[in-house]
Design an enzyme around this catalytic site. Structure first.
Site, PDB file in Angstrom:
ATOM      1  N   HIS A  43       2.127  16.195  -4.260  1.00 40.48           N
ATOM      2  CA  HIS A  43       3.422  15.525  -4.299  1.00 40.48           C
ATOM      3  C   HIS A  43       4.708  16.619  -4.152  1.00 40.48           C
ATOM      4  O   HIS A  43       5.390  16.883  -3.447  1.00 40.48           O
ATOM      5  CB  HIS A  43       3.678  14.597  -5.002  1.00 40.48           C
ATOM      6  CG  HIS A  43       5.162  14.056  -5.113  1.00 40.48           C
ATOM      7  ND1 HIS A  43       5.557  13.359  -4.065  1.00 40.48           N
ATOM      8  CD2 HIS A  43       6.271  14.258  -5.942  1.00 40.48           C
ATOM      9  CE1 HIS A  43       6.915  13.077  -4.425  1.00 40.48           C
ATOM     10  NE2 HIS A  43       7.598  13.634  -5.545  1.00 40.48           N
ATOM     11  N   ASP A  61      19.885  31.172  22.136  1.00 40.88           N
ATOM     12  CA  ASP A  61      18.634  30.682  21.530  1.00 40.88           C
ATOM     13  C   ASP A  61      18.695  31.541  20.297  1.00 40.88           C
ATOM     14  O   ASP A  61      19.754  32.027  19.697  1.00 40.88           O
ATOM     15  CB  ASP A  61      17.423  31.309  22.364  1.00 40.88           C
ATOM     16  CG  ASP A  61      16.146  30.204  22.138  1.00 40.88           C
ATOM     17  OD1 ASP A  61      15.810  30.165  20.929  1.00 40.88           O
ATOM     18  OD2 ASP A  61      15.624  29.498  22.811  1.00 40.88           O
ATOM     19  N   TRP A 116       2.949  21.628  -9.949  1.00 44.02           N
ATOM     20  CA  TRP A 116       3.344  22.254  -8.562  1.00 44.02           C
ATOM     21  C   TRP A 116       3.790  23.672  -9.050  1.00 44.02           C
ATOM     22  O   TRP A 116       4.011  24.686  -8.281  1.00 44.02           O
ATOM     23  CB  TRP A 116       4.621  21.800  -7.834  1.00 44.02           C
ATOM     24  CG  TRP A 116       5.912  22.044  -8.336  1.00 44.02           C
ATOM     25  CD1 TRP A 116       6.652  21.303  -9.509  1.00 44.02           C
ATOM     26  CD2 TRP A 116       6.971  22.936  -7.906  1.00 44.02           C
ATOM     27  NE1 TRP A 116       7.990  21.859  -9.820  1.00 44.02           N
ATOM     28  CE2 TRP A 116       7.886  22.978  -8.711  1.00 44.02           C
ATOM     29  CE3 TRP A 116       6.933  23.718  -7.043  1.00 44.02           C
ATOM     30  CZ2 TRP A 116       9.222  23.717  -8.498  1.00 44.02           C
ATOM     31  CZ3 TRP A 116       7.866  24.876  -6.817  1.00 44.02           C
ATOM     32  CH2 TRP A 116       9.119  24.433  -7.610  1.00 44.02           C
ATOM     33  N   SER A 123       5.632  32.258   6.703  1.00 41.98           N
ATOM     34  CA  SER A 123       6.613  31.400   7.742  1.00 41.98           C
ATOM     35  C   SER A 123       7.992  31.452   7.238  1.00 41.98           C
ATOM     36  O   SER A 123       8.738  31.933   8.361  1.00 41.98           O
ATOM     37  CB  SER A 123       5.925  29.916   7.805  1.00 41.98           C
ATOM     38  OG  SER A 123       6.985  29.136   8.233  1.00 41.98           O
ATOM     39  N   SER A 124       8.323  31.141   5.912  1.00 34.28           N
ATOM     40  CA  SER A 124       9.508  31.175   5.596  1.00 34.28           C
ATOM     41  C   SER A 124      10.016  32.353   5.754  1.00 34.28           C
ATOM     42  O   SER A 124      11.297  32.445   6.052  1.00 34.28           O
ATOM     43  CB  SER A 124       9.516  30.826   4.083  1.00 34.28           C
ATOM     44  OG  SER A 124       9.209  29.481   3.830  1.00 34.28           O
ATOM     45  N   HIS A 166      13.686  29.891  -9.229  1.00 33.93           N
ATOM     46  CA  HIS A 166      14.885  29.175  -9.358  1.00 33.93           C
ATOM     47  C   HIS A 166      15.740  29.561  -8.072  1.00 33.93           C
ATOM     48  O   HIS A 166      16.533  28.629  -7.661  1.00 33.93           O
ATOM     49  CB  HIS A 166      15.731  29.802 -10.532  1.00 33.93           C
ATOM     50  CG  HIS A 166      16.879  28.757 -10.966  1.00 33.93           C
ATOM     51  ND1 HIS A 166      16.681  27.517 -11.367  1.00 33.93           N
ATOM     52  CD2 HIS A 166      18.004  28.816 -10.391  1.00 33.93           C
ATOM     53  CE1 HIS A 166      17.757  27.039 -11.442  1.00 33.93           C
ATOM     54  NE2 HIS A 166      18.679  27.728 -10.960  1.00 33.93           N
ATOM     55  N   GLU A 202      14.586  29.466  -5.445  1.00 31.43           N
ATOM     56  CA  GLU A 202      13.990  28.268  -4.678  1.00 31.43           C
ATOM     57  C   GLU A 202      14.753  27.204  -4.523  1.00 31.43           C
ATOM     58  O   GLU A 202      15.169  26.196  -3.728  1.00 31.43           O
ATOM     59  CB  GLU A 202      12.616  28.313  -4.954  1.00 31.43           C
ATOM     60  CG  GLU A 202      11.944  26.908  -4.199  1.00 31.43           C
ATOM     61  CD  GLU A 202      11.674  27.006  -2.662  1.00 31.43           C
ATOM     62  OE1 GLU A 202      11.860  28.300  -2.307  1.00 31.43           O
ATOM     63  OE2 GLU A 202      11.274  26.246  -2.070  1.00 31.43           O
ATOM     64  N   TYR A 231      17.973  26.663  -5.025  1.00 31.83           N
ATOM     65  CA  TYR A 231      19.047  26.731  -4.230  1.00 31.83           C
ATOM     66  C   TYR A 231      18.813  26.786  -2.746  1.00 31.83           C
ATOM     67  O   TYR A 231      19.542  26.534  -1.971  1.00 31.83           O
ATOM     68  CB  TYR A 231      19.878  27.895  -4.580  1.00 31.83           C
ATOM     69  CG  TYR A 231      20.455  27.863  -6.208  1.00 31.83           C
ATOM     70  CD1 TYR A 231      21.450  26.893  -6.187  1.00 31.83           C
ATOM     71  CD2 TYR A 231      20.036  28.224  -7.251  1.00 31.83           C
ATOM     72  CE1 TYR A 231      21.829  26.441  -7.731  1.00 31.83           C
ATOM     73  CE2 TYR A 231      20.351  27.967  -8.401  1.00 31.83           C
ATOM     74  CZ  TYR A 231      21.190  27.202  -8.648  1.00 31.83           C
ATOM     75  OH  TYR A 231      21.425  26.837 -10.046  1.00 31.83           O
ATOM     76  N   SER A 268      29.648  19.846   3.776  1.00 34.40           N
ATOM     77  CA  SER A 268      31.106  20.544   4.215  1.00 34.40           C
ATOM     78  C   SER A 268      31.501  20.279   5.453  1.00 34.40           C
ATOM     79  O   SER A 268      32.558  20.565   5.792  1.00 34.40           O
ATOM     80  CB  SER A 268      30.838  21.680   3.674  1.00 34.40           C
ATOM     81  OG  SER A 268      30.279  21.800   2.231  1.00 34.40           O
ATOM     82  N   HIS A 322      15.662  29.947 -17.916  1.00 36.11           N
ATOM     83  CA  HIS A 322      15.946  28.628 -18.645  1.00 36.11           C
ATOM     84  C   HIS A 322      15.090  27.637 -18.203  1.00 36.11           C
ATOM     85  O   HIS A 322      14.998  26.505 -18.937  1.00 36.11           O
ATOM     86  CB  HIS A 322      17.400  27.896 -17.893  1.00 36.11           C
ATOM     87  CG  HIS A 322      17.431  27.836 -16.668  1.00 36.11           C
ATOM     88  ND1 HIS A 322      18.725  28.179 -15.674  1.00 36.11           N
ATOM     89  CD2 HIS A 322      16.663  27.266 -15.604  1.00 36.11           C
ATOM     90  CE1 HIS A 322      18.156  27.479 -14.485  1.00 36.11           C
ATOM     91  NE2 HIS A 322      17.010  27.265 -14.705  1.00 36.11           N
ATOM     92  N   HIS A 323      14.002  27.955 -17.492  1.00 38.40           N
ATOM     93  CA  HIS A 323      12.757  26.954 -17.245  1.00 38.40           C
ATOM     94  C   HIS A 323      11.834  27.304 -18.397  1.00 38.40           C
ATOM     95  O   HIS A 323      10.965  26.566 -18.587  1.00 38.40           O
ATOM     96  CB  HIS A 323      12.172  27.202 -15.920  1.00 38.40           C
ATOM     97  CG  HIS A 323      13.062  27.009 -14.736  1.00 38.40           C
ATOM     98  ND1 HIS A 323      13.236  25.584 -13.982  1.00 38.40           N
ATOM     99  CD2 HIS A 323      13.841  27.799 -14.006  1.00 38.40           C
ATOM    100  CE1 HIS A 323      14.141  25.515 -13.339  1.00 38.40           C
ATOM    101  NE2 HIS A 323      14.798  26.968 -13.200  1.00 38.40           N
ATOM    102  N   THR A 334      29.773  25.631  -8.509  1.00 40.78           N
ATOM    103  CA  THR A 334      29.450  24.277  -7.923  1.00 40.78           C
ATOM    104  C   THR A 334      30.591  23.175  -8.141  1.00 40.78           C
ATOM    105  O   THR A 334      30.917  22.192  -7.456  1.00 40.78           O
ATOM    106  CB  THR A 334      28.085  23.775  -8.896  1.00 40.78           C
ATOM    107  OG1 THR A 334      27.195  24.884  -8.944  1.00 40.78           O
ATOM    108  CG2 THR A 334      27.483  22.560  -8.384  1.00 40.78           C
ATOM    109  N   LYS A 384      32.935  23.549  -5.397  1.00 41.64           N
ATOM    110  CA  LYS A 384      32.427  22.740  -4.312  1.00 41.64           C
ATOM    111  C   LYS A 384      32.786  21.339  -4.414  1.00 41.64           C
ATOM    112  O   LYS A 384      33.236  20.677  -3.439  1.00 41.64           O
ATOM    113  CB  LYS A 384      31.054  22.969  -4.019  1.00 41.64           C
ATOM    114  CG  LYS A 384      30.551  24.424  -3.447  1.00 41.64           C
ATOM    115  CD  LYS A 384      29.095  24.528  -3.160  1.00 41.64           C
ATOM    116  CE  LYS A 384      28.960  25.761  -2.463  1.00 41.64           C
ATOM    117  NZ  LYS A 384      29.372  25.602  -1.109  1.00 41.64           N
ATOM    118  N   ARG A 403       6.224  14.269 -18.951  1.00 42.91           N
ATOM    119  CA  ARG A 403       5.968  14.161 -17.489  1.00 42.91           C
ATOM    120  C   ARG A 403       4.536  14.583 -17.357  1.00 42.91           C
ATOM    121  O   ARG A 403       3.832  15.070 -18.341  1.00 42.91           O
ATOM    122  CB  ARG A 403       6.926  15.312 -17.045  1.00 42.91           C
ATOM    123  CG  ARG A 403       6.560  16.645 -17.278  1.00 42.91           C
ATOM    124  CD  ARG A 403       7.652  17.463 -16.634  1.00 42.91           C
ATOM    125  NE  ARG A 403       7.506  17.669 -15.260  1.00 42.91           N
ATOM    126  CZ  ARG A 403       8.086  18.790 -14.836  1.00 42.91           C
ATOM    127  NH1 ARG A 403       8.520  19.852 -15.287  1.00 42.91           N
ATOM    128  NH2 ARG A 403       7.862  19.037 -13.446  1.00 42.91           N
TER     129      ARG A 403
END
Lengths: 299, 527
Positions: free
Chosen positions: B78, B107, B143, B171-172, B255, B257, B259, B270, B304-305, B330, B333, B452
């Site tokens: 998932h 293009d 994950w 690909s990315s 991390h 990622e 963002y 926006s 921080h993870h 943030t 924003k 979890r």
């Protein structure tokens, strides 16, 4: 060909192309083959199906590369590209090299982390020294010849001395970066013979580098017990120099193809991005080597 | 245009080719954008079905439907499918469709590579999904695939999982290179950097993040592969390596990622809020700088993870303060979005509803992020449902609501028809209620200590979990309504004007709806 001022109007959007889907299938077959091969290898199975799938995948990729690059070369020689297109290619190559830098920095980061933090902690030093309780006898020195659990990971007896083959290789690779630059100057001055000779010399130096690197690996495996499974020194050593060697091999292939194109009369003094991209790539592998020489061999 | 080029364009100058091969061989950014969006939606439904299995199992305490081993595979798949298969491709699809239209480009900069980027995704995810049917089962380590769960104790299918990540990463990277080259090189004359729509700006920065961190992920999985099959000891302390090193390398990717998954949503929101507030965006320049600041800080907060894994006190302090700093840009924003709406003549069509919900609910996710950023408090919250609540609040009403808002905003441009507003509003309210029902109670069970990734739980969490599951089913089922709305909009509906939204700004509204197959072959003048 349109003048550069109106390059916005002539941005070339190519027609349909089969190469992307061929490439996707090729990559999928390659990784499926490689995965099958590795799983069979680790399961001690003697099935050889993985090798054949891998080979098929590599052949499809080679076909795609040949076809796609031929396509681009032909389009460029027909004058379909503009100065703006050229900038797209330059940005593409530049950012690709940046992504390669980040790929290598993962392995350099692993090396620095182990040497500066994890290794000393495992020997009981510093903030997280309690991990030293795992193997109380373990002493951390670099190069690491005695691993925490030598029964599982027997360490190497010796490491490669930087002042023999690696030093020679450093000189060779830096020289090859200089010769490819001379070739570039010759190309811009339209001196075709000098261009061919300097480029040929670069390819020869690249081949010598690769040969010496293979000799060094054989020495490490046969005489020093320095292998992929000889603990973290061997792991970082072979991962960094191995991926670098792979990139040198790719760079050599690229330069060889550029040499063949030069001999066919491709490239003009003011339109030769294919050559420049190869030279950028070559300088990049050179810079990585200098990092390797300092942090893997000398320090 | 010169004659040579006209000759070579002749075979595709007038419209799309016919049949299936149009999609397989295409070099057109709109075709590729559509394929990305459909692929992403398919993955969204697949990853969503896995979430439904998870929530069905958690409906009541005890084991009812699935075995713990399968439950682990579901949570892992998932997460992987939603992150790499649904959210990221959706934003790349939006970028493909909209960036050339927004900057007046004919293009993408490298159209064939663009198609290569797309077609690697079905390969990557075909491989990833096939691991579920392999001997020993699919990836079951979460994950984040921490070593040694993903190396020493992993099922054999992990090898194919690693290669699937490699393909998705290639690909990315190619997609990101293409987007950067397009934005920096193909802007119409007069489209200066500080005139670019914010979606273009946020994608420029996102693409930079992608090129910087996807190779690091490739490095991490390559080290796993070597540990598994070639005897290296990167993540094995017995050979002098360190399993914690895996977490450092993973989160150095991981991390930024997160963002990567939210910045493009910041961009679309926006653009949508000013359109429906009928006011220019408040603080355009500060929005650009705030995005840059978030991206810059994202490289210095990864540990921080890992507060509970054992890192030095100085490390805990540094990463705690650096993380809290992210609240500043943030906050800029959020302040700008609210100020844009302040005293505007607001209307609440579906894109605006999703955008307003985005601002409110993303802020809730941001605040729970601040709570998690405090190292001493995180010792309590780590690996509980509070974390699950936090990141679902930033990803579901953040990234996914951003995608829905964008889809409704540009569907008239893509299809030439207006979507059914009543159904779209139903979709919004059902999603809004469903997602809050699903994820809000997770804060409470998490703070009370429910871990979890475990298929069973203490009886005292039963009521909240049942509410969560009902909300999740509601949210999940509602997405089929979205599929129906999109298909209905493609097949017909009121004709859309070139600019269906009164307050909308930008070059994409100067071309007809639906946008012709080729747009801006001659670049527009931007004043």
């Amino acid at each position: 060909m349109a003048s550069h001022d109106t390059s916005h109007e002539t941005y070339y959007v190519p027609p349909q192309s089969k190469w992307p889907i061929v490439g996707s299938i090729g990559l999928l077959v390659t990784v499926f083959g490689a995965g099958t091969m590795m799983n069979n290898m680790s399961a001690d199975s003697d099935s050889s199906i993985g090798y054949w799938i891998l080979l098929a995948g590599i052949l499809i990729i080679a076909y795609m590369m040949f076809g796609w690059f031929s396509n681009v070369v032909n389009e460029s020689r027909q004058g379909l590209y503009s100065a703006q297109m050229d900038r797209s290619f330059r940005m593409g190559m530049g950012w690709f090299i940046f992504s390669e830098v980040m790929f290598f920095s993962a392995f350099f980061g692993a090396l620095f982390y182990v040497r500066m933090l994890a290794g000393p902690w495992l020997a009981g030093e510093g903030h997280k020294g309690e991990s030293g309780l795992l193997w109380p006898e373990f002493q951390f020195v670099w190069p690491l010849l005695q691993n925490p659990d030598p029964a599982v990971y027997p360490g190497p007896t010796e490491t490669i001395s930087p002042w023999q083959l690696p030093l020679i290789n450093t000189v060779i690779l830096i020289t090859s970066s200089i010769t490819v630059t001379f070739a570039h100057h010759a190309l811009r001055a339209a001196k075709r013979t000098a261009l061919t000779l300097w480029l040929l010399l670069t390819v020869i130096l690249a081949a010598v580098f690769l040969t010496l690197q293979i000799m060094e690996y054989m020495h490490a495996y046969n005489d020093l017990g320095l292998t992929l499974d000889s603990g973290i020194y061997g792991a970082t050593f072979f991962m960094l120099t191995g991926f670098h060697g792979f990139h040198v091999a790719m760079g050599t292939l690229i330069l060889t193809i550029i040499l063949l194109r030069v001999m066919k009369g491709h490239f003009t003094p003011d339109n030769h991005f294919g050559f420049e991209a190869a030279a950028w790539y070559w300088h990049f592998v050179d810079v990585v080597w200098v990092g390797l020489f300092i942090f893997v061999y000398v320090l | 245009m010169s004659a040579v080029i006209d000759h070579h364009h002749a075979d595709h100058g007038h419209g799309p080719a016919k049949g299936l091969m149009r999609w397989v061989l295409t070099t057109n950014h709109k075709d590729i954008g559509s394929m990305y969006l459909w692929f992403s939606f398919a993955m969204f439904l697949l990853g969503g079905s896995m979430a439904m299995i998870i929530r069905a199992e958690l409906f009541q305490p005890g084991l009812q439907l699935v075995q713990p081993e399968f439950f682990n595979q579901m949570t892992t798949s998932h997460g992987l499918i939603m992150v790499f298969g649904a959210v990221m491709p959706a934003f790349v699809g939006l970028a493909n469709w909209m960036i050339p239209l927004m900057i007046g480009a004919p293009d993408m900069a490298l159209p064939r590579m663009n198609n290569f980027s797309f077609w690697l995704l079905p390969a990557a995810f075909g491989l990833l999904i096939s691991t579920l049917f392999m001997e020993g089962g699919g990836p079951n380590f979460g994950w984040t695939f921490y070593a040694p769960l993903s190396t020493t104790y992993a099922p054999p299918s992990v090898t194919f999982f690693i290669f699937a990540i490699h393909l998705a990463g290639i690909s990315s990277i190619m997609g990101a290179i293409n987007i950067i080259a397009t934005i920096l090189n193909l802007r119409a004359p007069g489209m200066t950097l500080m005139k670019m729509p914010l979606f273009v700006w946020t994608w420029l920065i996102t693409a930079f993040l992608l090129i910087a961190v996807m190779p690091v992920l490739a490095g991490a999985v390559t080290m796993m592969l070597m540990d598994i099959h070639f005897g290296t000891s990167f993540f094995n302390a017995a050979g002098g390596g360190d399993p914690v090193m895996f977490q450092h390398i993973f989160w150095f990717f991981g991390h930024p990622e997160v963002y990567i998954m939210i910045l493009p949503a910041f961009g679309t929101v926006s653009m949508i809020i000013p359109a429906f507030a009928r006011k220019p965006l408040f603080g355009y320049t500060s929005m650009v700088y705030a995005t840059g600041a978030i991206a810059f800080l994202s490289f210095a907060v990864w540990a921080h993870h890992m507060f509970t894994v054992g890192i030095p006190l100085t490390g805990e302090l540094f990463f705690m303060y650096a993380t809290m700093l992210i609240a500043v840009p943030t906050g800029v924003k959020v302040f700008n979005w609210v100020s844009t709406m302040f005293r505007g003549s607001l209307t609440f069509e579906a894109p605006m509803l999703f955008s307003v919900a985005f601002v409110i609910l993303f802020t809730i996710g941001g605040f729970s992020g601040l709570m998690l950023a405090m190292a001493p408090a995180d010792f309590q919250y780590h690996d509980t449902y509070f974390v699950v609540a936090h990141f679902h609040y930033v990803l579901v009403p953040g990234a996914i609501f951003g995608i829905f808002a964008s889809a409704y905003y540009w569907l008239p441009k893509w299809t030439g028809h207006m979507y059914d507003e009543v159904l779209a509003k139903t979709h919004f309210w059902m999603s809004f209620i469903g997602m809050n029902l699903a994820f809000f109670p997770m804060h409470f069970v998490g703070l009370a200590g429910m871990p979890r990734r475990i298929p069973d739980y203490n009886m005292m969490f039963a009521n909240f979990n049942m509410v969560s599951s009902i909300g999740a089913f509601m949210f999940g089922a509602t997405q089929l309504l979205f599929l129906y709305i999109v298909i209905k909009c493609i097949r017909g509906g009121p004709k859309a004007a070139a600019k269906p939204w009164e307050g909308a700004e930008g070059l994409e509204w100067t071309v007809p709806s639906p946008a012709p197959y080729h747009t801006f072959t001659t670049p527009p003048e931007v004043k």
